[in-house]
Write a protein that holds these residues in place. Structure first.
Motif, PDB file in Angstrom:
ATOM      1  N   TYR A   1      -6.930  -0.168 -50.021  1.00 47.33           N
ATOM      2  CA  TYR A   1      -5.900  -0.532 -49.063  1.00 47.33           C
ATOM      3  C   TYR A   1      -6.237  -1.893 -48.470  1.00 47.33           C
ATOM      4  O   TYR A   1      -7.355  -2.100 -47.984  1.00 47.33           O
ATOM      5  CB  TYR A   1      -5.819   0.507 -47.939  1.00 47.33           C
ATOM      6  CG  TYR A   1      -5.502   1.897 -48.413  1.00 47.33           C
ATOM      7  CD1 TYR A   1      -4.185   2.348 -48.484  1.00 47.33           C
ATOM      8  CD2 TYR A   1      -6.517   2.769 -48.810  1.00 47.33           C
ATOM      9  CE1 TYR A   1      -3.890   3.634 -48.922  1.00 47.33           C
ATOM     10  CE2 TYR A   1      -6.232   4.048 -49.255  1.00 47.33           C
ATOM     11  CZ  TYR A   1      -4.930   4.473 -49.310  1.00 47.33           C
ATOM     12  OH  TYR A   1      -4.637   5.739 -49.751  1.00 47.33           O
TER      13      TYR A   1
ATOM     14  N   TYR B   1      -9.372  -7.667 -44.507  1.00 48.71           N
ATOM     15  CA  TYR B   1     -10.338  -6.630 -44.829  1.00 48.71           C
ATOM     16  C   TYR B   1      -9.771  -5.768 -45.950  1.00 48.71           C
ATOM     17  O   TYR B   1      -8.575  -5.846 -46.269  1.00 48.71           O
ATOM     18  CB  TYR B   1     -10.618  -5.756 -43.599  1.00 48.71           C
ATOM     19  CG  TYR B   1     -11.112  -6.520 -42.398  1.00 48.71           C
ATOM     20  CD1 TYR B   1     -12.471  -6.741 -42.194  1.00 48.71           C
ATOM     21  CD2 TYR B   1     -10.195  -7.024 -41.466  1.00 48.71           C
ATOM     22  CE1 TYR B   1     -12.916  -7.457 -41.091  1.00 48.71           C
ATOM     23  CE2 TYR B   1     -10.637  -7.741 -40.367  1.00 48.71           C
ATOM     24  CZ  TYR B   1     -11.998  -7.955 -40.178  1.00 48.71           C
ATOM     25  OH  TYR B   1     -12.429  -8.667 -39.091  1.00 48.71           O
ATOM     26  N   GLU B   2     -10.640  -4.957 -46.524  1.00 50.99           N
ATOM     27  CA  GLU B   2     -10.203  -4.032 -47.566  1.00 50.99           C
ATOM     28  C   GLU B   2     -10.901  -2.694 -47.357  1.00 50.99           C
ATOM     29  O   GLU B   2     -12.089  -2.637 -47.017  1.00 50.99           O
ATOM     30  CB  GLU B   2     -10.522  -4.591 -48.946  1.00 50.99           C
ATOM     31  CG  GLU B   2      -9.867  -3.835 -50.092  1.00 50.99           C
ATOM     32  CD  GLU B   2     -10.043  -4.555 -51.409  1.00 50.99           C
ATOM     33  OE1 GLU B   2      -9.098  -5.257 -51.837  1.00 50.99           O
ATOM     34  OE2 GLU B   2     -11.130  -4.429 -52.013  1.00 50.99           O
TER      35      GLU B   2
ATOM     36  N   ILE C   1      -6.292   2.155 -37.698  1.00 49.48           N
ATOM     37  CA  ILE C   1      -7.638   1.693 -37.358  1.00 49.48           C
ATOM     38  C   ILE C   1      -7.700   1.382 -35.865  1.00 49.48           C
ATOM     39  O   ILE C   1      -6.719   0.891 -35.287  1.00 49.48           O
ATOM     40  CB  ILE C   1      -7.998   0.434 -38.177  1.00 49.48           C
ATOM     41  CG1 ILE C   1      -7.880   0.741 -39.676  1.00 49.48           C
ATOM     42  CG2 ILE C   1      -9.403  -0.056 -37.862  1.00 49.48           C
ATOM     43  CD1 ILE C   1      -8.097  -0.454 -40.573  1.00 49.48           C
TER      44      ILE C   1
ATOM     45  N   THR D   1      -4.623  -8.451 -40.138  1.00 48.10           N
ATOM     46  CA  THR D   1      -4.748  -8.486 -38.680  1.00 48.10           C
ATOM     47  C   THR D   1      -3.957  -9.675 -38.144  1.00 48.10           C
ATOM     48  O   THR D   1      -3.691 -10.636 -38.873  1.00 48.10           O
ATOM     49  CB  THR D   1      -6.214  -8.593 -38.239  1.00 48.10           C
ATOM     50  OG1 THR D   1      -6.809  -9.752 -38.847  1.00 48.10           O
ATOM     51  CG2 THR D   1      -6.995  -7.353 -38.644  1.00 48.10           C
TER      52      THR D   1
ATOM     53  N   THR E   1      -0.504  -1.881 -47.716  1.00 49.27           N
ATOM     54  CA  THR E   1      -1.189  -2.829 -46.852  1.00 49.27           C
ATOM     55  C   THR E   1      -1.056  -2.338 -45.417  1.00 49.27           C
ATOM     56  O   THR E   1       0.042  -2.014 -44.966  1.00 49.27           O
ATOM     57  CB  THR E   1      -0.583  -4.236 -46.980  1.00 49.27           C
ATOM     58  OG1 THR E   1      -0.729  -4.678 -48.330  1.00 49.27           O
ATOM     59  CG2 THR E   1      -1.282  -5.220 -46.051  1.00 49.27           C
ATOM     60  N   ILE E   2      -2.177  -2.272 -44.713  1.00 49.97           N
ATOM     61  CA  ILE E   2      -2.207  -1.758 -43.349  1.00 49.97           C
ATOM     62  C   ILE E   2      -2.153  -2.928 -42.376  1.00 49.97           C
ATOM     63  O   ILE E   2      -2.875  -3.912 -42.535  1.00 49.97           O
ATOM     64  CB  ILE E   2      -3.493  -0.944 -43.108  1.00 49.97           C
ATOM     65  CG1 ILE E   2      -3.630   0.168 -44.156  1.00 49.97           C
ATOM     66  CG2 ILE E   2      -3.531  -0.383 -41.700  1.00 49.97           C
ATOM     67  CD1 ILE E   2      -5.048   0.662 -44.314  1.00 49.97           C
ATOM     68  N   TYR E   3      -1.305  -2.811 -41.361  1.00 55.19           N
ATOM     69  CA  TYR E   3      -1.251  -3.809 -40.292  1.00 55.19           C
ATOM     70  C   TYR E   3      -2.083  -3.271 -39.128  1.00 55.19           C
ATOM     71  O   TYR E   3      -1.702  -2.310 -38.467  1.00 55.19           O
ATOM     72  CB  TYR E   3       0.193  -4.069 -39.876  1.00 55.19           C
ATOM     73  CG  TYR E   3       0.939  -4.931 -40.873  1.00 55.19           C
ATOM     74  CD1 TYR E   3       1.337  -6.217 -40.551  1.00 55.19           C
ATOM     75  CD2 TYR E   3       1.209  -4.472 -42.157  1.00 55.19           C
ATOM     76  CE1 TYR E   3       2.002  -7.015 -41.465  1.00 55.19           C
ATOM     77  CE2 TYR E   3       1.864  -5.255 -43.080  1.00 55.19           C
ATOM     78  CZ  TYR E   3       2.265  -6.531 -42.732  1.00 55.19           C
ATOM     79  OH  TYR E   3       2.910  -7.316 -43.652  1.00 55.19           O
ATOM     80  N   ALA E   4      -3.247  -3.879 -38.906  1.00 50.24           N
ATOM     81  CA  ALA E   4      -4.224  -3.361 -37.957  1.00 50.24           C
ATOM     82  C   ALA E   4      -4.470  -4.364 -36.836  1.00 50.24           C
ATOM     83  O   ALA E   4      -3.939  -5.475 -36.837  1.00 50.24           O
ATOM     84  CB  ALA E   4      -5.534  -3.034 -38.679  1.00 50.24           C
TER      85      ALA E   4
ATOM     86  N   ILE F   1      -5.928  -4.792 -45.608  1.00 54.06           N
ATOM     87  CA  ILE F   1      -5.793  -4.747 -44.152  1.00 54.06           C
ATOM     88  C   ILE F   1      -5.478  -6.139 -43.631  1.00 54.06           C
ATOM     89  O   ILE F   1      -6.218  -7.091 -43.880  1.00 54.06           O
ATOM     90  CB  ILE F   1      -7.081  -4.217 -43.490  1.00 54.06           C
ATOM     91  CG1 ILE F   1      -7.409  -2.817 -44.006  1.00 54.06           C
ATOM     92  CG2 ILE F   1      -6.938  -4.209 -41.969  1.00 54.06           C
ATOM     93  CD1 ILE F   1      -8.765  -2.308 -43.570  1.00 54.06           C
TER      94      ILE F   1
END
Length: 399
Positions: A84, A75-76, A6, A88, A368-371, A86
């Motif tokens: 997924y 966030y999702e 992202i 931060t 899980t995304i690390y953004a 998210i």
């Protein structure tokens, strides 16, 4: 496997719309298959942000983006019917110092301090609460620092450099090292503590693993792979021992905490060798997956091990079946680091993407995304419920 990244500044975009600085704005989300990582071929989706009574997120192609305020996620994202999470950063820091490139990073067990090491051989220790510099050890080593660790007490540091030396430093007295250890003849690649750090292991490209005693400064024992002494050692992991040894135990008077433990050694060939620390004997090895071993992570049972390779493969091995891994995935980008978050794995790979998956690889597509960060975050470590990450331009973030 799908990897999602992202726009690093997406929260700034959202914030500007939320407070009325702009009526609407947009940010990008890149979606790529893991086998396209090296080529950088991605599908770019645009999320439009607007506000009427509340914030709204819109994508023309059916991608769903939502804000979630919870302890674990911010966030999702729903894409192709899959959700997924998210995360931060809670905190960010850019270190304003003369660092050219960061080569090693660690956080004390009590989370009171963190350290960064540089390509110039410096060690810089920071207070975690204020991010202020507690100590700067100039030219702690004659060249690049390859590895650094806090002792469990958090008051002492262990470091190794490409000058083939290992040094012990007190964070309260940094004018000179408390100990200097010499013996390797090529680059030192990894260090591993034994319990409280009275003993530790070092690994080197010279193919040797050395067990050291901090109290006397002596090299207690030297280990090596039996049928290939020139196979450089690239990673180490000390684990508790499961099976009983058939050999007679062998301990030095300066040896503390090795009883009942195994030592796994990842090697340049891709072999992982297992040593019984009761006897110092080589017990078995896992077969190579065709590239060097970068990372070793223990599993919940002493029989199992997670291995990350230079070719992007992450494999779960069991010592009861050393021929083939139990499970493996291929991210097609070099595995930089693997840390634990509970039972999950936090993985940095390739140019520094960070994401989190189930530690047993059961839900590879539900990650899980690390953004909110740029690429190049190749150093990660876990302390309690927090993940710390650093990139080689000396930016530190806490998730």
């Amino acid at each position: 496997m799908v990897i999602i990244s992202i726009q690093p500044s997406f929260e700034e975009v959202i914030h500007d719309v939320e407070i009325g600085n702009v009526e609407k704005d947009q940010f990008w989300i890149n979606i790529l298959a893991s086998d396209n990582v090296e080529d950088g071929i991605a599908l770019e989706e645009i999320v439009e942000v607007s506000k009427e009574d509340e914030l709204k997120f819109h994508n023309k192609n059916g991608l769903i983006f939502e804000r979630k305020i919870s302890k674990d996620v911010n966030y999702e994202l729903t894409y192709d019917s899959l959700k997924y999470k998210i995360k931060t950063p809670k905190r960010k820091l850019t270190i304003n110092d003369t660092i050219n490139i960061l080569t090693s990073f660690d956080v004390s067990q009590d989370q009171s301090h963190f350290l960064v090491c540089t390509g110039q051989g410096d060690i810089i220790i920071h207070d975690m609460d204020t991010f202020s510099i507690k100590a700067h050890i100039h030219q702690a080593h004659l060249s690049t620092i390859s590895k650094s660790l806090f002792f469990p007490s958090g008051k002492v540091i262990l470091s190794s450099g490409l000058d083939y030396q290992i040094k012990v430093w007190s964070i309260d007295e940094v004018t000179s090292p408390a100990r200097v250890f010499k013996g390797h003849t090529q680059d030192i690649t990894d260090l591993a503590m034994v319990e409280n750090g009275r003993n530790f292991f070092s690994a080197s490209k010279d193919g040797f693993i050395k067990l050291w005693d901090c109290g006397s400064g002596s090299n207690i024992r030297t280990l090596q792979r039996s049928n290939s002494i020139r196979d450089g050692v690239t990673a180490l992991k000390v684990t508790n021992q499961q099976s009983n040894t058939k050999f007679e135990s062998s301990f030095d008077s300066n040896e503390f905490g090795t009883s009942g433990k195994n030592l796994f050694a990842g090697q340049n060939s891709g072999i992982v060798t297992l040593f019984d620390l009761n006897t110092k004997e080589e017990v078995l090895h896992f077969n190579s997956l065709n590239d060097k071993v970068n990372v070793l992570v223990d599993q919940s049972t002493p029989d199992e091990l997670i291995v990350g390779y230079g070719n992007g493969i992450i494999a779960e091995w069991d010592i009861r079946n050393p021929i083939n891994p139990i499970t493996e995935i291929n991210l097609n980008g070099e595995i930089n680091s693997i840390s634990r978050s509970g039972s999950d794995l936090v993985i940095s790979y390739g140019s520094g993407y960070i994401f989190q998956i189930d530690g047993k690889f059961k839900e590879l597509r539900n990650q899980t995304i690390y953004a909110g960060i740029d690429d190049n975050f190749k150093f990660t470590t876990q302390r309690k419920e927090e993940i710390y990450a650093a990139n080689n331009q000396s930016e530190i973030v806490v998730f």
